[in-house]
Motif scaffolding. Sequence first.
Motif, short mmCIF file in Angstrom:
data_model
loop_
_atom_site.label_atom_id
_atom_site.label_comp_id
_atom_site.label_asym_id
_atom_site.label_seq_id
_atom_site.Cartn_x
_atom_site.Cartn_y
_atom_site.Cartn_z
N ALA A 256 -14.52 -21.15 -15.24
CA ALA A 256 -13.64 -21.90 -14.34
C ALA A 256 -12.49 -22.60 -15.04
O ALA A 256 -11.63 -23.18 -14.38
CB ALA A 256 -14.46 -22.94 -13.56
N THR B 154 -13.20 -25.67 -10.65
CA THR B 154 -13.23 -24.55 -9.71
C THR B 154 -12.12 -24.66 -8.68
O THR B 154 -11.54 -25.73 -8.48
CB THR B 154 -14.58 -24.45 -8.98
OG1 THR B 154 -14.76 -25.61 -8.15
CG2 THR B 154 -15.74 -24.34 -9.96
N SER C 78 -16.13 -28.29 -13.64
CA SER C 78 -17.10 -27.29 -14.07
C SER C 78 -17.42 -27.46 -15.56
O SER C 78 -16.51 -27.41 -16.40
CB SER C 78 -16.56 -25.88 -13.82
OG SER C 78 -17.51 -24.89 -14.18
N SER D 38 -19.20 -20.92 -11.37
CA SER D 38 -18.77 -20.46 -12.68
C SER D 38 -20.01 -20.03 -13.45
O SER D 38 -20.97 -20.80 -13.60
CB SER D 38 -18.06 -21.59 -13.44
OG SER D 38 -17.98 -21.30 -14.81
N TYR E 159 -22.16 -26.19 -7.05
CA TYR E 159 -20.94 -25.42 -6.82
C TYR E 159 -20.67 -25.14 -5.34
O TYR E 159 -19.52 -24.89 -4.95
CB TYR E 159 -20.99 -24.10 -7.59
CG TYR E 159 -20.76 -24.28 -9.08
CD1 TYR E 159 -19.49 -24.57 -9.57
CD2 TYR E 159 -21.81 -24.16 -9.99
CE1 TYR E 159 -19.27 -24.74 -10.94
CE2 TYR E 159 -21.60 -24.32 -11.36
CZ TYR E 159 -20.32 -24.61 -11.81
OH TYR E 159 -20.10 -24.77 -13.16
#
Length: 325
Positions: free
Chosen positions: A165, A169, A191, A294, A315
């Motif tokens: 990432a 992200t 990330s 990621s 995430y």
Amino acid sequence: MKRVYKIGMLFLIFISFFFIGIGCTTNEERRIKEEKNQVLEKKPVIPKQLQGDRSVVVYVVDEGVKREIDIEEYVAGVLGGEINNDWPDEAIKAQAILARTFVMEFLTDKTSKYQNADVSTDIEEAQAWAPKDVNNKVRKAVQETEGMVVAYDGHYIKAWFHSHAGGKTATAKEGLAFKDLEPPYIQSVESPDSQEAPPEDANWTAEFTKKEIINAANKVGSQIDSCNDISIGKKGPSGRTVTLFIDGTEVSAPNFRVALGSTKMKSTLLTDFQVLGDKLIMKGKGYGHGVGMSQWGAYAMAKEGKTAEEIIKYYFKNVDIMKLW
């Protein structure tokens, strides 16, 4: 008489507390049952292709043939193609849950371009597939996550993932030029991409000719015939480039990256670029579109002791991870 009275009172008190306890227990059981029912109600529907023997018809591009494959065997092959098979167990398990979710969403909402196939090994429409790279760690990850998927509000999520990432992200619109409404579970987050990632993925430099730039821009529908000036237009929440201006013409950066070559222009998280003579020197961070999980972030989190579920929920926001079978 007093003793009998006291015994009677104690008995009544005991009976009262007993029934209060039963009432509490009943209420607690009812609450738990209601919560379970709510979760069950939010479960996405298993695609019709899997309602029999849980197998899918896969068009194997490299062989040019269709095969009927058990869904869990298919997921194992995807892991062989999409993640290193010697990584921490929880990172591989997170990838397994996302891989399974990806194909479930595909079977529910899409149709393969290969006739009479449910899905394919064509990475342009689905996921990579490399059964030769399936080892015991991969099989264990698939077995321990059997039937597990990720859902949001009763629907399979778009289980996007990428390699690195670059520290943060992307939203779907900035990273993928996503045309529909921004999925609420996709948000830009910091990330913790591992320091063990290849240096050329964390920070990369690429060189392109002006002709390559012009051809890529034309390929995505931005008609240009020269490349004397290039600048960044809009940026997204993660700092990724959403649009570029090439000699005054606006170009979609995510689409341009794919047209130019996504293994060379590794991301749209650009840090520097300059035109030198007939060439464009471009620098950036990370590898991939940047949306969703990621992989190098998952690697780092697994090393720190995080579970597959914790990784996914970091995430993908406010999602449910559930077992369908």
